[in-house]
Design a protein around this motif. Sequence first.
Motif, PDB file in Angstrom:
ATOM      1  N   ASN A   2      60.790 -19.012  50.337  1.00 56.45           N
ATOM      2  CA  ASN A   2      60.168 -17.699  50.523  1.00 56.45           C
ATOM      3  C   ASN A   2      61.165 -16.649  50.064  1.00 56.45           C
ATOM      4  OD1 ASN A   2      58.410 -15.663  51.440  1.00 56.45           O
ATOM      5  ND2 ASN A   2      59.341 -15.632  53.469  1.00 56.45           N
ATOM      6  N   CYS A   3      60.698 -15.439  49.790  1.00 48.83           N
ATOM      7  CA  CYS A   3      61.603 -14.299  49.656  1.00 48.83           C
ATOM      8  C   CYS A   3      60.842 -13.052  50.065  1.00 48.83           C
ATOM      9  CB  CYS A   3      62.177 -14.179  48.244  1.00 48.83           C
ATOM     10  SG  CYS A   3      61.011 -13.566  47.012  1.00 48.83           S
ATOM     11  N   SER A   4      61.570 -11.976  50.260  1.00 48.40           N
ATOM     12  CA  SER A   4      60.937 -10.718  50.663  1.00 48.40           C
ATOM     13  C   SER A   4      60.206 -10.078  49.492  1.00 48.40           C
ATOM     14  CB  SER A   4      62.024  -9.761  51.169  1.00 48.40           C
ATOM     15  OG  SER A   4      61.454  -8.494  51.430  1.00 48.40           O
ATOM     16  N   ASN A   5      59.235  -9.241  49.802  1.00 48.28           N
ATOM     17  CA  ASN A   5      58.590  -8.431  48.761  1.00 48.28           C
ATOM     18  C   ASN A   5      59.343  -7.119  48.560  1.00 48.28           C
ATOM     19  OD1 ASN A   5      57.781  -7.566  51.346  1.00 48.28           O
ATOM     20  ND2 ASN A   5      56.013  -6.488  50.509  1.00 48.28           N
ATOM     21  N   LYS A   6      60.405  -6.913  49.328  1.00 50.93           N
ATOM     22  CA  LYS A   6      61.193  -5.675  49.222  1.00 50.93           C
ATOM     23  C   LYS A   6      62.492  -5.957  48.494  1.00 50.93           C
ATOM     24  CE  LYS A   6      58.388  -3.546  52.117  1.00 50.93           C
ATOM     25  NZ  LYS A   6      57.192  -2.917  51.563  1.00 50.93           N
ATOM     26  N   LYS A   7      63.023  -4.897  47.869  1.00 54.29           N
ATOM     27  CA  LYS A   7      64.254  -5.043  47.096  1.00 54.29           C
ATOM     28  C   LYS A   7      65.471  -5.224  48.010  1.00 54.29           C
ATOM     29  CE  LYS A   7      66.649  -2.208  43.578  1.00 54.29           C
ATOM     30  NZ  LYS A   7      67.570  -3.197  43.166  1.00 54.29           N
ATOM     31  N   SER A   8      65.635  -4.310  48.955  1.00 57.71           N
ATOM     32  CA  SER A   8      66.760  -4.374  49.900  1.00 57.71           C
ATOM     33  C   SER A   8      66.496  -3.341  50.984  1.00 57.71           C
ATOM     34  CB  SER A   8      68.089  -4.043  49.205  1.00 57.71           C
ATOM     35  OG  SER A   8      68.065  -2.701  48.735  1.00 57.71           O
ATOM     36  N   GLY A   9      67.354  -3.322  51.996  1.00 56.90           N
ATOM     37  CA  GLY A   9      67.239  -2.255  52.990  1.00 56.90           C
ATOM     38  C   GLY A   9      66.996  -2.753  54.401  1.00 56.90           C
ATOM     39  N   ALA A  10      66.416  -1.893  55.214  1.00 55.34           N
ATOM     40  CA  ALA A  10      66.278  -2.154  56.647  1.00 55.34           C
ATOM     41  C   ALA A  10      65.054  -3.035  56.920  1.00 55.34           C
ATOM     42  CB  ALA A  10      66.165  -0.821  57.387  1.00 55.34           C
ATOM     43  N   TYR A  11      65.197  -4.305  56.594  1.00 59.19           N
ATOM     44  CA  TYR A  11      64.113  -5.281  56.817  1.00 59.19           C
ATOM     45  C   TYR A  11      64.732  -6.484  57.538  1.00 59.19           C
ATOM     46  CZ  TYR A  11      61.802  -2.273  53.502  1.00 59.19           C
ATOM     47  OH  TYR A  11      61.277  -1.160  52.888  1.00 59.19           O
ATOM     48  N   THR A  12      64.983  -6.306  58.807  1.00 58.96           N
ATOM     49  CA  THR A  12      65.707  -7.306  59.596  1.00 58.96           C
ATOM     50  C   THR A  12      65.070  -8.689  59.476  1.00 58.96           C
ATOM     51  OG1 THR A  12      66.330  -5.571  61.138  1.00 58.96           O
ATOM     52  CG2 THR A  12      66.512  -7.845  61.935  1.00 58.96           C
ATOM     53  N   GLY A  13      65.906  -9.654  59.196  1.00 55.74           N
ATOM     54  CA  GLY A  13      65.423 -11.033  59.136  1.00 55.74           C
ATOM     55  C   GLY A  13      64.900 -11.449  57.774  1.00 55.74           C
ATOM     56  N   GLU A  14      64.818 -10.518  56.842  1.00 53.97           N
ATOM     57  CA  GLU A  14      64.283 -10.850  55.518  1.00 53.97           C
ATOM     58  C   GLU A  14      65.403 -11.260  54.549  1.00 53.97           C
ATOM     59  OE1 GLU A  14      60.519 -10.372  54.286  1.00 53.97           O
ATOM     60  OE2 GLU A  14      61.072 -11.399  56.117  1.00 53.97           O
ATOM     61  N   THR A  15      65.034 -11.933  53.495  1.00 54.30           N
ATOM     62  CA  THR A  15      65.984 -12.362  52.465  1.00 54.30           C
ATOM     63  C   THR A  15      65.434 -11.932  51.105  1.00 54.30           C
ATOM     64  OG1 THR A  15      66.561 -14.268  53.822  1.00 54.30           O
ATOM     65  CG2 THR A  15      67.176 -14.380  51.498  1.00 54.30           C
ATOM     66  N   SER A  16      66.258 -11.233  50.347  1.00 51.43           N
ATOM     67  CA  SER A  16      65.749 -10.695  49.081  1.00 51.43           C
ATOM     68  C   SER A  16      65.934 -11.676  47.928  1.00 51.43           C
ATOM     69  CB  SER A  16      66.468  -9.386  48.739  1.00 51.43           C
ATOM     70  OG  SER A  16      67.804  -9.660  48.356  1.00 51.43           O
TER      71      SER A  16
END
Length: 253
Positions: free
Chosen positions: A67-81
Amino acid sequence: MRKQIAAANWKMNLTYQQGEKLADDLLASQYELKANHEVVFGAPFPYLTMVADKVKNAEKFSVAAQNCSNKKSGAYTGETSAEMLVSIGVKYVILGHSERREYFNESNQLLAEKINIALENKLTPIFCCGEPLNIREAETQNSFVEVQLRESLFHLSADQLKQIVIAYEPIWAIGTGKTATSAQAQEMHAHLRSVLAAQYGKEVANEISILYGGSVKAANAKEIFGMPDVDGGLVGGASLVAAEFAVIIRSLK
Ligand code: PEP
């Protein structure tokens, strides 16, 4: 020549030590891999660096995140870019697995965003699609899967699409021991390729690897992978046993 891929999806299984042993055992096995063959280990996040390190010098072996995040970076706790994954040597990312669609509400639209960010970072998506049992029983699987492709992939240019691997995984066959017959797999793979051809042209469609997933094991891999439009498999349960997965790798055509 299309890539033929044996991709393991370890899901949320194995301890770190078990993952290490599995990767070691598989890397130590003997194969006759062809130029267009590739083996991919879809490991849990905490094991990615370890597996990436092991496959670094093993030609034709690579590592996938699940899996990966749909966001580039930032305040998305627990996500992996996607960028983080690439920075540790990850080459593929499994996106749109039916378990993520079902348990984490991943929609075709969200997956389109994840596909975009993966491609921007040169991370190759293994995009999963496939119908649930009620759709198969109603015989509407072709249009169901077509919508998944259309809504998550068809905003891409032909050059972008060519970077993607598709995995057809009928949900009724995942982890159930119930495999689609090789004829059912071929029929759907040919349909998917025709949908891609209608949108992007035959030449592009013929370049896309389409893997089959759903209770692939040592005993059935050769027959399924032997179908003309099946370019290998995405394998869950049987990828956790080195001796089983080694046979699956050897079944690539
Ligand atoms: C999967 O989860 O992608 C899968 C195909 O699982 P299994 O091989 O266990 O059916």
